[in-house]
Design an enzyme around this catalytic site. Structure first.
Site, short mmCIF file in Angstrom:
data_model
loop_
_atom_site.label_atom_id
_atom_site.label_comp_id
_atom_site.label_asym_id
_atom_site.label_seq_id
_atom_site.Cartn_x
_atom_site.Cartn_y
_atom_site.Cartn_z
N ALA A 165 2.02 6.26 19.66
CA ALA A 165 0.73 5.97 20.31
C ALA A 165 0.70 4.56 20.88
O ALA A 165 1.31 3.63 20.35
CB ALA A 165 -0.40 6.14 19.30
N ALA B 241 2.81 -4.29 -9.86
CA ALA B 241 3.98 -4.08 -10.71
C ALA B 241 5.26 -4.28 -9.92
O ALA B 241 5.29 -4.13 -8.70
CB ALA B 241 3.96 -2.67 -11.31
N GLY C 133 -2.86 5.23 3.87
CA GLY C 133 -4.21 4.88 4.30
C GLY C 133 -4.73 5.80 5.38
O GLY C 133 -5.88 6.26 5.33
N GLU D 257 13.96 -5.42 -7.30
CA GLU D 257 14.07 -4.01 -7.67
C GLU D 257 15.41 -3.43 -7.26
O GLU D 257 16.08 -2.76 -8.06
CB GLU D 257 12.93 -3.21 -7.04
N HIS E 151 -0.20 2.23 -33.74
CA HIS E 151 1.09 1.77 -34.26
C HIS E 151 2.03 2.95 -34.47
O HIS E 151 1.60 4.03 -34.87
CB HIS E 151 0.85 1.05 -35.59
#
Length: 454
Positions: free
Chosen positions: A114, A345, A15, A187, A442
């Site tokens: 910081a 996910a 971010g 996981e 398919h």
């Protein structure tokens, strides 16, 4: 070094990097402060290295099934040490790449930890050029320092690992206890099981993967047990004794067991304790920073994005929040982050992915009589020759009145890749009729989404 900026970003994770580079692209003078490596949790000790471990752990099953395809292996050796070393090399490469990208974008990287001095000033300690401490200031400050794993408050907790520690190991143990039932716990349980370790997982609740569709979490539970993972529900670890590779655990039911390692995967908290938010008057409750819809804190020039707000702790969300923040302030942007229909996910074995409402959530929102569930459960074609392996489950949650698809879920091969595309359809308001009118491709697993009946 300059000490005055238009924007100071605290934290060089996904971010923070997105916000800093976007703001700089508008001509803002930007500094980004990071005490650790550049890239944040996702790149350094999260999604990226974990996915590499997932890939590595899958090869044992490929090799096991290879003879049914006429391929024979001899003298197969599993060495997790090599995979861990190679994974760290890739992390090093990405750290260097992100650092160079900041330089190209004209963002000044300041290495150090910081803390706020006041609403416009930041003190940086332990900086890389041995200046000890410097002070910088800016018109706008963005907090994007992310989160960190929780270590439980129990006897001997320091003897166990958290997820960060797993990427620093020389090799994986051949026996481990994993505490937790969320996506990180599941996981790593599947990763270590894939490398042949004996895995016991302790889950405080009754189910895996809180927030996911129960039918999918039940399928994962059954497959994990079938693969040899021992699941213990309604139990937790209350204490640890011993030494490295020789631990004795005590459970909340007073049982004891021996193991070589313990992984605590019991959640994460925003990493805001060292920031001294009180010096700037920033409000935080329950260890998270309060923000409005534009990610503005209680102070008019200070914003916060990503895991520090503890809303939706996903990398793409933090990136979008960072870019939208810069667009609004320097690019006169008007768009806000859309927090609906965010795909998610779990890179377990089998892989699980979803977008939209679960069946339980849809019933709660619309009522049982107002929804219809379509599902298809089968063994994928890749397992037709080995005559073994994991099942696939594809599931659509549909509103009866307008046929709109409000939830799309999948467990099985390439679930995350398929659900990413399904998320576009749901974002555009697709109905079951739209899916039915779509020609199947398919043979694929995904074709079941456009051919399934209730």
């Amino acid at each position: 070094m300059e000490n005055t900026f238009d924007l100071i970003v605290l934290g060089a994770g996904s971010g923070g990097l997105a916000a800093a580079k976007r703001a700089a692209s508008y001509g803002a003078k930007v500094a980004i402060v990071e005490g650790d490596r550049v890239g944040g949790t996702c790149v350094i000790r999260g999604c990226v290295p974990k996915k590499l471990l997932v890939y590595g752990s899958s090869y044992r099953q490929y090799i096991k099934n290879a003879d049914s395809y006429g391929i024979t292996f001899k003298d197969v050796k599993i060495d997790s040490q090599i995979l861990l070393q190679n994974t760290r090399k890739e992390v090093d490469r990405l750290n260097d790449l992100h650092t160079k990208n900041l330089e190209k974008a004209g963002v000044e990287l300041i290495k150090g930890w910081a803390e706020f001095k006041d609403p416009n000033s930041i003190l940086i300690k332990n900086i890389s050029d041995n200046q000890g401490e410097i002070e910088i200031e800016a018109k706008k400050i963005l907090i994007a320092v992310g989160g960190s794993p929780i270590r439980p408050d129990i006897k001997g907790a320091s003897l166990g690992w958290v997820s960060d520690d797993m990427f620093a190991l020389n090799s994986f143990p051949d026996e481990i206890v994993i505490v937790g039932g969320g996506f990180i716990a599941c996981e790593f349980a599947c990763i270590l099981n894939g490398f042949g370790a004996k895995v016991s997982q302790f889950v405080r609740g009754d189910n895996l993967l809180r927030g996911f569709d129960l039918e999918l979490s039940d399928l994962l539970k059954d497959e994990m047990v079938a693969n040899g993972i021992e699941l213990n529900f309604g139990q937790s670890i209350s204490g640890i004794d011993g030494k490295e590779n020789d631990l004795t655990l005590t459970t909340n039911t007073k049982q004891t067991l021996k193991t070589k390692g313990v992984l605590f995967a019991t959640g994460r908290n925003p990493s805001i304790s060292r920031l001294k938010l009180e010096n700037a008057g920033i409000e935080s409750i329950n260890n998270k920073i309060n923000v409005d819809k534009n990610n503005l804190t209680s102070i008019s020039n200070i914003y916060a994005i990503g895991d520090v707000t503890n809303r939706i702790n996903l990398t793409p969300v933090a990136i979008d929040e960072g870019r939208k923040f810069a667009d609004k302030i320097w690019g006169n942007g008007t768009l806000s982050v859309n927090y609906s229909l965010i795909p998610k996910a779990v890179f377990s074995s089998p892989e699980i992915a979803a977008v939209g409402l679960t069946e339980e959530g849809a019933i709660e929102k619309y009522g049982l009589e107002n929804i219809k569930v379509f599902r298809s459960k089968f063994k994928p074609m890749s397992q037709s020759l080995p005559k073994s392996g994991k099942l696939c489950l594809l599931k659509l949650i549909v509103k009866r009145d307008n046929h709109k698809i409000v939830g799309c879920h999948m467990a099985g091969e390439n679930s995350a890749e398929i659900i990413q595309m399904a998320a576009i359809a749901l974002r555009l308001g697709a109905t079951k009729i739209d899916f039915d009118k779509t020609m199947a491709l398919h043979p694929t697993i995904a074709e079941e989404f456009v051919t399934m009946n209730a």
